[in-house]
Design a protein around this motif. Structure first.
Motif, short mmCIF file in Angstrom:
data_model
loop_
_atom_site.label_atom_id
_atom_site.label_comp_id
_atom_site.label_asym_id
_atom_site.label_seq_id
_atom_site.Cartn_x
_atom_site.Cartn_y
_atom_site.Cartn_z
N PHE A 294 0.11 -1.06 3.36
CA PHE A 294 1.35 -1.74 3.73
C PHE A 294 2.11 -0.95 4.78
N LEU A 295 2.26 0.35 4.57
CA LEU A 295 2.97 1.18 5.54
C LEU A 295 2.24 1.24 6.88
N THR A 296 0.92 1.25 6.86
CA THR A 296 0.15 1.23 8.10
C THR A 296 0.41 -0.06 8.87
N VAL A 297 0.44 -1.18 8.18
CA VAL A 297 0.72 -2.46 8.82
C VAL A 297 2.14 -2.48 9.38
N VAL A 298 3.10 -1.97 8.62
CA VAL A 298 4.48 -1.93 9.08
C VAL A 298 4.60 -1.07 10.34
N TRP A 299 3.98 0.09 10.35
CA TRP A 299 4.03 0.97 11.53
C TRP A 299 3.33 0.33 12.72
N PHE A 300 2.23 -0.38 12.49
CA PHE A 300 1.54 -1.04 13.58
C PHE A 300 2.40 -2.15 14.19
N ILE A 301 3.06 -2.94 13.35
CA ILE A 301 3.94 -3.99 13.84
C ILE A 301 5.13 -3.39 14.59
N ALA A 302 5.69 -2.31 14.06
CA ALA A 302 6.80 -1.64 14.75
C ALA A 302 6.36 -1.12 16.11
N PHE A 303 5.15 -0.59 16.18
CA PHE A 303 4.63 -0.11 17.45
C PHE A 303 4.46 -1.25 18.44
N CYS A 304 3.95 -2.38 17.99
CA CYS A 304 3.78 -3.53 18.87
C CYS A 304 5.13 -4.03 19.39
N ILE A 305 6.12 -4.07 18.52
CA ILE A 305 7.46 -4.48 18.94
C ILE A 305 8.02 -3.50 19.96
N TRP A 306 7.80 -2.22 19.74
CA TRP A 306 8.29 -1.21 20.68
C TRP A 306 7.60 -1.35 22.04
N VAL A 307 6.31 -1.61 22.05
CA VAL A 307 5.60 -1.79 23.32
C VAL A 307 6.17 -2.98 24.07
N PHE A 308 6.41 -4.08 23.37
CA PHE A 308 7.00 -5.26 24.00
C PHE A 308 8.39 -4.93 24.56
N LEU A 309 9.20 -4.22 23.79
CA LEU A 309 10.54 -3.83 24.22
C LEU A 309 10.47 -2.92 25.44
N PHE A 310 9.54 -1.98 25.43
CA PHE A 310 9.36 -1.05 26.55
C PHE A 310 9.01 -1.82 27.83
N ILE A 311 8.09 -2.75 27.73
CA ILE A 311 7.70 -3.56 28.90
C ILE A 311 8.87 -4.41 29.37
N ALA A 312 9.61 -5.00 28.45
CA ALA A 312 10.75 -5.83 28.83
C ALA A 312 11.82 -5.01 29.53
N VAL A 313 12.09 -3.80 29.05
CA VAL A 313 13.11 -2.95 29.66
C VAL A 313 12.68 -2.50 31.05
#
Length: 140
Positions: free
Chosen positions: A12-31
């Motif tokens: 569960f924690l691995t999935v949560v960290w993976f999703i958080a990483f994907c959101i951060w990558v999207f945010l980084f690209i958007a910024v």
């Protein structure tokens, strides 16, 4: 690996960290995209924001959202509007019609549309039935 070494909570924690990483990558690209899209920032401002976002990624992205995030959608809409205008001019040039005279989303007058339809018919793109149907829709 056995279930004892990697329990369900770990998955569960691995999935949560993976999703958080994907959101951060999207945010980084958007910024980063928004930094380069900004017309009100000079070269030095863009460089400073990029350095901040690359050196301190999470803090930099959150700082950018706090300072300039409110107008990100306006810059994105402006870019999309310019792209639509370019496409509209290209399409009208390709079919031999004059481009619309007003801004984003403008349509030519009925006479211009009729002229475009007649040119397409003359070129063989539209047959007689398609031309008649298009002219009937135009008259409505």
């Amino acid at each position: 690996m056995t279930a004892v070494q990697f329990p369900l909570a770990g998955v569960f924690l691995t999935v949560v960290w993976f999703i958080a990483f994907c959101i951060w990558v999207f945010l980084f690209i958007a910024v980063v995209t928004d930094v380069f899209r900004s017309r009100d920032l000079g070269g030095a401002g863009k460089a400073l924001w990029c350095i901040l976002v690359f050196v301190l990624p999470v803090v930099g992205a959150l700082a950018y959202l706090a300072v300039r995030g409110g107008s990100m959608h306006e810059r994105a809409e402006h870019t999309v509007g310019r792209q639509e205008d370019r496409l509209d001019r290209y399409v009208h040039r390709a079919v031999g019609a004059p481009p619309p005279s007003t801004g984003v989303g403008a349509t030519p007058e009925v006479a211009d549309e009729r002229a475009v339809l007649l040119r397409l018919h003359d070129r063989g793109v539209l047959d007689d039935q398609e031309l008649a149907a298009a002219l009937a829709r135009l008259e409505r």
